[in-house]
Motif scaffolding. Structure first.
Motif, mmCIF file in Angstrom:
data_model
loop_
_atom_site.group_PDB
_atom_site.id
_atom_site.type_symbol
_atom_site.label_atom_id
_atom_site.label_comp_id
_atom_site.label_asym_id
_atom_site.label_seq_id
_atom_site.Cartn_x
_atom_site.Cartn_y
_atom_site.Cartn_z
ATOM 1 N N TYR A 62 -56.029 -50.443 -52.099
ATOM 2 C CA TYR A 62 -57.088 -50.629 -51.099
ATOM 3 C C TYR A 62 -58.025 -49.418 -51.061
ATOM 4 O O TYR A 62 -59.255 -49.567 -51.088
ATOM 5 N N HIS A 63 -57.455 -48.213 -51.014
ATOM 6 C CA HIS A 63 -58.307 -47.020 -50.894
ATOM 7 C C HIS A 63 -59.018 -46.691 -52.197
ATOM 8 O O HIS A 63 -60.118 -46.108 -52.172
ATOM 9 N N GLU A 65 -60.240 -49.026 -54.117
ATOM 10 C CA GLU A 65 -61.366 -49.958 -54.054
ATOM 11 C C GLU A 65 -62.425 -49.484 -53.060
ATOM 12 O O GLU A 65 -63.629 -49.557 -53.335
ATOM 13 N N GLN A 66 -61.967 -48.983 -51.894
ATOM 14 C CA GLN A 66 -62.903 -48.518 -50.875
ATOM 15 C C GLN A 66 -63.721 -47.323 -51.357
ATOM 16 O O GLN A 66 -64.875 -47.141 -50.956
ATOM 17 N N ASN A 67 -63.127 -46.515 -52.225
ATOM 18 C CA ASN A 67 -63.797 -45.305 -52.701
ATOM 19 C C ASN A 67 -64.311 -45.437 -54.135
ATOM 20 O O ASN A 67 -64.696 -44.446 -54.758
ATOM 21 N N ARG A 68 -64.292 -46.686 -54.636
ATOM 22 C CA ARG A 68 -64.801 -46.995 -55.976
ATOM 23 C C ARG A 68 -64.134 -46.139 -57.045
ATOM 24 O O ARG A 68 -64.797 -45.563 -57.928
ATOM 25 N N THR A 480 -56.443 -54.305 -43.210
ATOM 26 C CA THR A 480 -57.009 -54.093 -44.543
ATOM 27 C C THR A 480 -57.157 -55.394 -45.327
ATOM 28 O O THR A 480 -57.715 -55.390 -46.424
#
Length: 614
Positions: A62-63, A65-68, A480
């Motif tokens: 998840y993180h 993806e959130q931070n590319r 999330t």
């Protein structure tokens, strides 16, 4: 009184790496799973559970993806997957926090900026005074110089981790037992040890000799050539005796305890590891009186072990902090504990469940927490570990458990199996909350010749167990989108009833430091009184359960328990002299009322009821 004076123990304590006097303890598996990514940049330390590698891997994805960032899955069946997942997630958090901190340090000192928020939230320390002096400086060149100096001191809070030492169950694959180092806690320790973090591991839930021996295999827990220890050990304890025993055991292995985290046995969240009636006040008094002795004894054992292992040994003891957590609700209580008992800090857990900026609680359960009263949080039998467990009565997990019972399908699916420990019916351990276990146990009970009332009571004990190792992740997985069908379990402590609205991070920190109050309950007793009341109620319930044959206890146990409570209450009579007149009078009245209630608790009635139950 030979107690340590406030300036005496400073020689044992390192410089305060944490600019704040409080930390956010671990809560469940999911509530603080990514709290460092939300609060560390502001200098606030927090603790992440590393028990659930399934959740950890999902949160890493998840993180990323959130931070590319690129994400490469660590499959569950790959070699050493559990510890590798933990290491990868901790390393990701470390890099993200470093990046957040760099960005914060580069921001302008203006209203609304994160760097201004960082310094505005600080307690009244020399660093806060330097910030104020910078704001008051008119000379632009001098102001710029002061700002640069402050930027360098805007350090992030620590990313600490927690494992339940006793929950070190062996793991199985395809019915075959895996090697000991693959056990639940041991693999988690390895995951932390192999990460790049320079922080602490909090060992909770009791002594585990196998685990302690395993920690010695990782050099990061030992001092390097400069005397620096990269991975520190924090012990969460509920009494002085446990601290002494575990501290000596680790010191003999060349492992130093950097902090003892004293947690109330009952006035906490999650698992409640009750003492034999030992109360927080007398426990902290013992730490206060014996702290110098404790440090020096550990240092002797530690130095001997390091010398034998070939490590450099300093002449002076390493720093050893003592902090406290469990049931704190006001700045006044926080300050009193730190000042009177000469503590290095406090832990604030349950109130932060109402701070969406800091913890993972879905909107529906935030509303339930805001509305929770005294009777909405209860000491349940939900934990498969057989330890009393604080539970929000109307959480989705509890509602689902009761619904399964109502349709005659008690027990839960067991998707993760971290608490699988029972082998009564199977060769490989299964969880007592699982449908498989409860079905077999209830069939066994139905075939017994016990009295009907005993069968009903035992039935209720069996079906009380819930799938907490999965459901405690629900708040995080709902928010999330990892698991939209999650049914969260909520393990708040009883102090939640003192708060009835959500808060911003700045508001909660301001509340802790006494700059404002967000506590909505005005009739709340002092936290020490509340803990004593919890213990009195606990004693009464244990007498009832033991009398009914549901609990194995002796008359001697209950007599000792009651005696310790009476002794603790009498200690509080003397402690009341430290309070102002108004607080002292209400505190003493509460103590006298509880002493009268204790006096009415008859141990003899337990003996009589036990005889009738046999």
């Amino acid at each position: 009184m030979s107690g340590l004076r406030r300036n005496d123990h400073a020689k044992f304590a390192p410089g305060n790496e944490n600019p704040h006097s409080f930390h956010i303890p671990v809560m469940g598996t999911g509530f603080t799973i990514d709290t460092p990514l939300r609060v560390a940049k502001y200098g606030i330390s927090s603790v992440v559970s590393i028990g659930d590698d399934v959740l950890i891997e999902s949160m890493r994805k998840y993180h990323c993806e959130q931070n590319r960032l690129a994400y490469e899955e660590i499959p569950a069946r790959s070699e050493d997957s559990r510890s590798r997942r933990i290491s990868a997630y901790l390393d990701l958090m470390q890099e993200l926090v470093k990046d957040q901190s760099k960005r914060l340090q580069a921001e302008p000192f203006e209203e609304g900026s994160d760097i201004s928020k960082y310094f505005n939230m600080l307690p009244e320390t020399p660093l806060k005074l330097e910030y104020r002096a910078m704001l008051a400086t008119d000379d632009e060149s001098e102001k710029s110089r002061r700002q640069d100096a402050l930027r360098a001191r805007a350090i992030p809070g620590s990313i600490d981790v927690n494992i339940m030492a006793k929950a070190d169950f062996d793991r199985y694959r395809n019915g075959e037992k895996l090697p000991p180092e693959e056990a639940v806690a041991m693999s988690a320790v390895r995951g932390f040890a192999n990460s790049g973090l320079e922080s602490s591991i909090v060992l909770s839930a009791g002594l585990n000799r196998r685990l302690y021996a395993y920690i010695t295999e990782f050099q990061d827990f030992y001092p390097d050539e400069n005397g620096r220890v990269k991975k520190k050990i924090i012990l969460k304890v509920s009494d002085f005796r446990s601290a002494l025993l575990q501290g000596k055991l680790l010191a003999k292995k060349g492992l130093w305890i950097s902090e003892f985290r004293v947690e109330s046995g009952l006035n906490c969240g999650g698992h409640a590891f009750s003492t034999k009636g030992y109360l927080m006040g007398p426990i902290l008094e013992e730490f206060k009186q014996k702290r110098t002795e404790l440090v020096e004894e550990f240092h002797t054992l530690y130095s001997k072990a390091l010398t034998e292992q070939g490590h450099a040994v300093g002449d002076r003891p390493r720093g050893m902090k003592v902090t406290v957590q469990g049931g704190i609700a006001t700045a006044e209580e926080d300050e009193f504990l730190r000042t009177y008992y000469q503590l290095d800090g406090t832990g604030w857990g349950t109130p932060f469940l109402l701070v969406p900026e800091a913890t993972r609680v879905d909107p529906a359960h935030l509303k339930k927490l805001c509305e929770a009263g005294d009777n909405d949080v209860f000491l349940s039998g939900a934990s498969p570990l057989g330890v009393p467990f604080w539970t929000l009565r109307n959480s989705s997990s509890e509602e689902a458990r009761r619904k399964r019972i109502a349709i005659d399908k008690p027990g839960s699916p067991c998707p993760k199996g971290f608490l699988s420990s029972d082998t009564e019916f199977t060769s490989a351990p299964i969880c007592k909350a699982s449908r498989t276990y409860q079905k077999r146990k209830l069939n066994q009970l139905a075939a017994s010749t016990l009295a009907t009332d005993k069968i009903v009571a035992l039935h209720n004990q069996i079906v009380a167990k819930a799938c907490i190792c999965h459901d405690l992740a629900g708040g995080a997985t709902l928010l999330t989108g990892i698991d939209p069908k999650a049914r969260p379990a909520i393990c708040c402590g009883p102090v939640i009833s003192a708060f009835s609205k959500t808060s911003t991070l700045e508001e909660m920190v301001g509340h802790i430091y006494g700059r404002l109050s967000i506590m909505t309950r005005t009739d709340r007793s002092h936290m020490l009184v509340n803990e004593l009341q919890l213990y009195v109620d606990f004693l009464k319930q244990e007498i009832i359960d033991a009398s009914a044959g549901l609990l194995s206890r002796t008359q001697k146990h209950f007599a000792e328990f009651k005696e310790n409570l009476v002794s603790g209450a009498q200690y509080y009579r003397q402690l009341a002299e430290e309070f102002g007149k108004e607080k002292r009078e209400s505190f003493l009245k509460d103590i006298e009322d509880l002493l009268a209630e204790l006096d009415s608790v008859s141990i003899d009635s337990f003996v009589a009821m036990s005889a009738r139950a046999m």
